[in-house]
Design a protein around this motif. Structure first.
Motif, short mmCIF file in Angstrom:
data_model
loop_
_atom_site.label_atom_id
_atom_site.label_comp_id
_atom_site.label_asym_id
_atom_site.label_seq_id
_atom_site.Cartn_x
_atom_site.Cartn_y
_atom_site.Cartn_z
N LEU A 70 5.77 -13.18 -5.11
CA LEU A 70 5.90 -11.89 -5.76
C LEU A 70 7.26 -11.32 -5.38
CD1 LEU A 70 4.48 -9.74 -7.52
CD2 LEU A 70 3.84 -8.59 -5.39
N GLN A 71 8.16 -11.28 -6.34
CA GLN A 71 9.47 -10.68 -6.15
C GLN A 71 9.37 -9.21 -6.53
OE1 GLN A 71 12.49 -12.07 -5.00
NE2 GLN A 71 13.19 -9.94 -5.04
N MET A 72 9.70 -8.35 -5.59
CA MET A 72 9.61 -6.91 -5.82
C MET A 72 11.01 -6.30 -5.75
SD MET A 72 6.20 -6.04 -3.59
CE MET A 72 6.97 -6.48 -2.04
N ASN A 73 11.44 -5.72 -6.85
CA ASN A 73 12.76 -5.08 -6.92
C ASN A 73 12.59 -3.59 -7.19
OD1 ASN A 73 13.99 -7.66 -6.68
ND2 ASN A 73 13.84 -7.97 -8.90
N SER A 74 13.68 -2.86 -7.01
CA SER A 74 13.68 -1.41 -7.28
C SER A 74 12.47 -0.74 -6.65
CB SER A 74 13.69 -1.17 -8.79
OG SER A 74 14.82 -1.78 -9.39
N GLN A 75 12.24 -1.02 -5.40
CA GLN A 75 11.03 -0.56 -4.77
C GLN A 75 11.01 0.95 -4.58
OE1 GLN A 75 10.74 -3.91 -1.62
NE2 GLN A 75 8.65 -3.36 -2.20
N LYS A 76 9.79 1.47 -4.61
CA LYS A 76 9.55 2.90 -4.48
C LYS A 76 8.65 3.14 -3.28
CE LYS A 76 9.41 3.22 -9.53
NZ LYS A 76 8.59 3.63 -10.70
N PRO A 77 8.69 4.32 -2.70
CA PRO A 77 7.79 4.63 -1.57
C PRO A 77 6.32 4.40 -1.92
CG PRO A 77 9.51 6.27 -1.69
CD PRO A 77 9.66 5.41 -2.92
N GLU A 78 5.96 4.63 -3.16
CA GLU A 78 4.56 4.44 -3.56
C GLU A 78 4.15 2.96 -3.64
OE1 GLU A 78 6.87 6.31 -5.09
OE2 GLU A 78 6.70 6.22 -7.28
N ASP A 79 5.09 2.06 -3.44
CA ASP A 79 4.75 0.63 -3.34
C ASP A 79 4.22 0.28 -1.95
OD1 ASP A 79 7.67 -0.32 -5.28
OD2 ASP A 79 5.63 0.14 -5.96
N THR A 80 4.32 1.22 -1.01
CA THR A 80 3.84 0.97 0.34
C THR A 80 2.35 0.68 0.34
OG1 THR A 80 5.55 2.35 1.35
CG2 THR A 80 3.53 2.00 2.62
N ALA A 81 1.99 -0.49 0.86
CA ALA A 81 0.60 -0.92 0.86
C ALA A 81 0.48 -2.26 1.58
CB ALA A 81 0.08 -1.07 -0.57
N LEU A 82 -0.76 -2.66 1.78
CA LEU A 82 -1.05 -4.02 2.23
C LEU A 82 -1.20 -4.87 0.98
CD1 LEU A 82 -1.57 -5.63 4.85
CD2 LEU A 82 -4.00 -5.10 4.58
N TYR A 83 -0.42 -5.94 0.89
CA TYR A 83 -0.41 -6.79 -0.30
C TYR A 83 -1.19 -8.08 -0.04
CZ TYR A 83 2.96 -3.89 -2.75
OH TYR A 83 3.56 -2.84 -3.41
N TYR A 84 -2.08 -8.38 -0.97
CA TYR A 84 -2.95 -9.55 -0.85
C TYR A 84 -2.70 -10.51 -2.02
CZ TYR A 84 -5.85 -6.50 2.11
OH TYR A 84 -6.33 -5.65 3.08
N CYS A 85 -2.77 -11.80 -1.74
CA CYS A 85 -2.88 -12.74 -2.83
C CYS A 85 -4.33 -13.22 -2.90
CB CYS A 85 -1.92 -13.92 -2.70
SG CYS A 85 -2.33 -15.13 -1.45
N ALA A 86 -4.72 -13.68 -4.08
CA ALA A 86 -6.11 -14.07 -4.30
C ALA A 86 -6.19 -15.16 -5.35
CB ALA A 86 -6.92 -12.86 -4.73
N ARG A 87 -7.26 -15.95 -5.26
CA ARG A 87 -7.51 -17.01 -6.23
C ARG A 87 -8.45 -16.49 -7.31
NH1 ARG A 87 -10.74 -22.58 -4.98
NH2 ARG A 87 -12.52 -21.18 -5.40
N SER A 88 -8.08 -16.72 -8.56
CA SER A 88 -8.87 -16.20 -9.67
C SER A 88 -10.05 -17.11 -10.00
CB SER A 88 -7.98 -16.07 -10.91
OG SER A 88 -8.72 -15.59 -11.99
N ARG A 89 -11.17 -16.48 -10.37
CA ARG A 89 -12.32 -17.24 -10.87
C ARG A 89 -12.08 -17.70 -12.30
NH1 ARG A 89 -16.82 -15.69 -7.55
NH2 ARG A 89 -16.44 -13.72 -6.44
N LYS A 90 -11.13 -17.07 -12.95
CA LYS A 90 -10.84 -17.38 -14.34
C LYS A 90 -9.47 -18.04 -14.43
CE LYS A 90 -13.39 -13.31 -15.88
NZ LYS A 90 -13.36 -12.10 -16.74
#
Length: 123
Positions: free
Chosen positions: A80-100
């Motif tokens: 996940l490439q994140m550019n032009s970041q904002k303060p509201e992007d602050t979080a814990l980021y998770y990756c996940a495997r899709s069932r679909k």
């Protein structure tokens, strides 16, 4: 199944970070993958998804044009490439495997999750 995120950290507003998620224990190349984030006191929210082959991508409206999801099936890794970041992007980021195969935006549509990597955007 194991998903291990990395690449989080502190970024300044307007800056960039690249998250990685290394997958193991399953045939990575036949599963869609996704990124979610969760800020303190908020529900987990969809960020981006990518199809098994990488040809199709989907983004949350708030991230469209700023974030880019990609994958390398030879390395069993989604990015996940994140550019032009904002303060509201602050979080814990998770990756996940899709069932679909692709396109799911609800957490219930994903069956395995990583432990998360913290992203903080602040000056």
């Amino acid at each position: 199944v194991q998903l291990v995120e990395s690449g989080g950290g502190l970024a300044q507003p307007g800056g960039s970070l690249r998250l990685s998620c290394a997958a193991s224990g399953f045939t990575f190349s036949v599963y869609g993958m996704g990124w979610f984030r969760q800020a303190p006191g908020k529900e987990r929210e969809f960020v981006a998804a990518i199809s098994w082959g990488g040809a199709l991508t989907k983004y949350a409206d708030s991230d469209q044009g700023r974030f880019s999801i990609s994958r390398d099936n030879a390395k069993n890794t989604v990015y996940l490439q994140m550019n032009s970041q904002k303060p509201e992007d602050t979080a814990l980021y998770y990756c996940a495997r899709s069932r679909k195969m692709f396109g799911a935006t609800m957490p219930e549509s994903y069956d395995y999750w990583g432990q998360g990597t913290q992203v903080t955007v602040s000056s």
